[in-house]
Design a protein around this motif. Sequence first.
Motif, PDB file in Angstrom:
ATOM      1  N   HIS A   1      -7.601  -8.173   6.256  1.00  0.00           N
ATOM      2  CA  HIS A   1      -7.109  -8.125   7.642  1.00  0.00           C
ATOM      3  C   HIS A   1      -8.299  -8.001   8.575  1.00  0.00           C
ATOM      4  O   HIS A   1      -9.391  -7.597   8.176  1.00  0.00           O
ATOM      5  CB  HIS A   1      -6.123  -6.968   7.851  1.00  0.00           C
TER       6      HIS A   1
ATOM      7  N   ARG B   1       0.858  -1.179   0.000  1.00  0.00           N
ATOM      8  CA  ARG B   1       0.000   0.000   0.000  1.00  0.00           C
ATOM      9  C   ARG B   1       0.889   1.223   0.000  1.00  0.00           C
ATOM     10  O   ARG B   1       1.715   1.386   0.894  1.00  0.00           O
ATOM     11  CB  ARG B   1      -0.881   0.066   1.244  1.00  0.00           C
TER      12      ARG B   1
ATOM     13  N   LEU C   1      -8.420   3.332   9.597  1.00  0.00           N
ATOM     14  CA  LEU C   1      -8.465   1.923  10.029  1.00  0.00           C
ATOM     15  C   LEU C   1      -8.398   1.863  11.545  1.00  0.00           C
ATOM     16  O   LEU C   1      -7.919   2.792  12.200  1.00  0.00           O
ATOM     17  CB  LEU C   1      -7.297   1.111   9.446  1.00  0.00           C
TER      18      LEU C   1
ATOM     19  N   ASP D   1      -7.584   7.062   4.135  1.00  0.00           N
ATOM     20  CA  ASP D   1      -7.976   5.806   4.765  1.00  0.00           C
ATOM     21  C   ASP D   1      -8.118   6.006   6.265  1.00  0.00           C
ATOM     22  O   ASP D   1      -7.317   6.717   6.872  1.00  0.00           O
ATOM     23  CB  ASP D   1      -6.883   4.737   4.591  1.00  0.00           C
TER      24      ASP D   1
ATOM     25  N   HIS E   1     -10.021  -7.115  -0.194  1.00  0.00           N
ATOM     26  CA  HIS E   1     -10.167  -5.832  -0.897  1.00  0.00           C
ATOM     27  C   HIS E   1      -8.942  -5.514  -1.720  1.00  0.00           C
ATOM     28  O   HIS E   1      -7.817  -5.847  -1.342  1.00  0.00           O
ATOM     29  CB  HIS E   1     -10.489  -4.689   0.068  1.00  0.00           C
TER      30      HIS E   1
ATOM     31  N   PHE F   1      -6.067   4.642  13.127  1.00  0.00           N
ATOM     32  CA  PHE F   1      -4.973   4.829  12.157  1.00  0.00           C
ATOM     33  C   PHE F   1      -5.541   5.630  10.999  1.00  0.00           C
ATOM     34  O   PHE F   1      -6.705   5.477  10.637  1.00  0.00           O
ATOM     35  CB  PHE F   1      -4.514   3.459  11.651  1.00  0.00           C
TER      36      PHE F   1
ATOM     37  N   HIS G   1      -5.911  -8.097  -0.534  1.00  0.00           N
ATOM     38  CA  HIS G   1      -5.522  -8.644   0.774  1.00  0.00           C
ATOM     39  C   HIS G   1      -6.713  -8.496   1.718  1.00  0.00           C
ATOM     40  O   HIS G   1      -7.729  -7.893   1.368  1.00  0.00           O
ATOM     41  CB  HIS G   1      -4.288  -7.904   1.310  1.00  0.00           C
TER      42      HIS G   1
ATOM     43  N   VAL H   1       1.010   4.265   1.041  1.00  0.00           N
ATOM     44  CA  VAL H   1       0.235   5.111   1.962  1.00  0.00           C
ATOM     45  C   VAL H   1       1.174   6.034   2.717  1.00  0.00           C
ATOM     46  O   VAL H   1       2.209   5.605   3.224  1.00  0.00           O
ATOM     47  CB  VAL H   1      -0.554   4.217   2.950  1.00  0.00           C
TER      48      VAL H   1
ATOM     49  N   GLN I   1      -3.668   7.911   0.498  1.00  0.00           N
ATOM     50  CA  GLN I   1      -3.266   6.989  -0.547  1.00  0.00           C
ATOM     51  C   GLN I   1      -3.519   7.671  -1.894  1.00  0.00           C
ATOM     52  O   GLN I   1      -4.617   8.180  -2.119  1.00  0.00           O
ATOM     53  CB  GLN I   1      -4.126   5.729  -0.398  1.00  0.00           C
TER      54      GLN I   1
ATOM     55  N   ARG J   1     -12.880   4.752   3.804  1.00  0.00           N
ATOM     56  CA  ARG J   1     -12.107   5.726   3.033  1.00  0.00           C
ATOM     57  C   ARG J   1     -12.977   6.893   2.647  1.00  0.00           C
ATOM     58  O   ARG J   1     -14.172   6.745   2.383  1.00  0.00           O
ATOM     59  CB  ARG J   1     -11.550   5.084   1.757  1.00  0.00           C
TER      60      ARG J   1
ATOM     61  N   ILE K   1      -6.472  -0.124  13.178  1.00  0.00           N
ATOM     62  CA  ILE K   1      -5.265  -0.926  13.423  1.00  0.00           C
ATOM     63  C   ILE K   1      -4.750  -0.779  14.864  1.00  0.00           C
ATOM     64  O   ILE K   1      -4.443  -1.793  15.505  1.00  0.00           O
ATOM     65  CB  ILE K   1      -4.160  -0.554  12.403  1.00  0.00           C
TER      66      ILE K   1
ATOM     67  N   HIS L   1      -7.814  -2.148  -4.613  1.00  0.00           N
ATOM     68  CA  HIS L   1      -8.255  -0.850  -5.138  1.00  0.00           C
ATOM     69  C   HIS L   1      -7.518  -0.557  -6.425  1.00  0.00           C
ATOM     70  O   HIS L   1      -6.460  -1.122  -6.702  1.00  0.00           O
ATOM     71  CB  HIS L   1      -7.937   0.304  -4.180  1.00  0.00           C
TER      72      HIS L   1
HETATM   73  O1  GTQ Z   1      -6.331  -0.481   2.214  1.00  0.00           O
HETATM   74  O2  GTQ Z   1      -6.378  -2.053   3.624  1.00  0.00           O
HETATM   75  O3  GTQ Z   1      -3.891   3.096   4.653  1.00  0.00           O
HETATM   76  O4  GTQ Z   1      -4.183  -2.319   5.017  1.00  0.00           O
HETATM   77  C1  GTQ Z   1      -3.088   1.086   5.566  1.00  0.00           C
HETATM   78  C2  GTQ Z   1      -3.184  -0.289   5.666  1.00  0.00           C
HETATM   79  C3  GTQ Z   1      -4.862   1.076   3.975  1.00  0.00           C
HETATM   80  C4  GTQ Z   1      -5.957  -0.992   3.250  1.00  0.00           C
HETATM   81  C5  GTQ Z   1      -3.940   1.745   4.723  1.00  0.00           C
HETATM   82  C6  GTQ Z   1      -4.100  -0.978   4.921  1.00  0.00           C
HETATM   83  C7  GTQ Z   1      -4.950  -0.285   4.068  1.00  0.00           C
END
Ligand code: GTQ
Length: 378
Positions: A126, A86, A182, A180, A165, A109, A124, A88, A113, A132, A184, A167
């Motif tokens: 998680h 990513r 999250l 984004d 997901h 978090f 991927h 990011v 992006q 977003r 986390i 993108h």
């Molecule tokens: O798109 O799943 O900004 O896993 C950081 C980790 C986005 C995402 C982020 C991530 C993602």
Amino acid sequence: MMAGDGTIIDPRDAVLGRARVTDTPELEAFYQDLAAHNAGAFWKRANAIEPWEPETRYRPTLWRYADMRAMCMRALDLVKPEEAGRRVVTLLNDSDAGRENVAVCGWLFSGMQAMRPGEITPAHKHTASAHRFIMEGKGAYTVVDGHHITLGANDYVLTPGGCWHDHGVVADGDVSIWQDGLDIPLMNSLETNFYAVYDQPTQTAAFPTDDLPRTFGGAALRPEGIAAWEKPYSPVMVYRWDATRDALWNLAKVSDGSPFDGHMLRYSNPLTGGWALQTMGAHMQMLKGGFRGKAHRHTGNVVYNVAGGRGYSIIGGARFDWETHDIFCVPAWVWHEHVNLDPDDEAFLFSFNDFPVMEALGVRIEEAYSDHGGHQPA
Ligand code: GTQ
């Protein structure tokens, strides 16, 4: 008040039930022996670990879009999304806790992006949930568990925890930039975060494009004859800007809104009226021309993205001026109030938060600022 060793003493601690032990050489020796046994004297730290009220380790922080957009553009030139996973730019709260926990604020978090036309972010999943807010661009899309979702500026889109997901931006689109959010830091604190990569770089869409928003996005209109939605998150997946803005305009025709937040809409799960995700919530609010909100504070953390307009917020007594797509945060239990500097035109604030966690745990608490007519002295 300052103790002999330099620690701040809250005058309210001089009451029965608060720790106020004067250390002696015997006690110091006792503390050392306790430490050697993986133990400690609770009263040494009691007042800090049971504060009178929440004491956030996070600071109000603002990221200027002009600066952060330029950083995203540099990242575009410097790394490929396939290599970075990513690409990011992480937003780190201006505090030790923010840097340590890779947190924008509290349990949250956030990153920015940017993607070029034709680029993809590999598929991927998680345990952490993501959502977003699209700041600019054309032709961006996301695929969530086989549902292909098109994205436009100021749309809000979900990637619930555990969903595959990926993108991208279509080849004839524009460079697209989104924020984004999250959970986390929460997932890592709970030690519940799993991560997996898909066996293909991208998912093949398994449903018609935009099937979920087209099925479930009709606000009060619920589809009949469709299989029941059993998942714990909103089936709408993407909330379009035009519909959100129109809903705010309609609300403002018939309501004065909140003295703190102006006119404010929750991005809800239409099947329940609750939050769209289990761990994070989001709002769009409209501050009418000249709006000057009153101050309040609440548990939970909020990260704002200025969807449009120009104004300022007073957060913890300090003024933060903002304009379109600046990002700023309000940590837990910090006083804040918002002002629209344009006398004639609305300002719009997108925000996301950890309120669903606070509510699930029974600790969503709010208080209005009562002094100075409801405003902090700036
Ligand atoms: O798109 O799943 O900004 O896993 C950081 C980790 C986005 C995402 C982020 C991530 C993602």
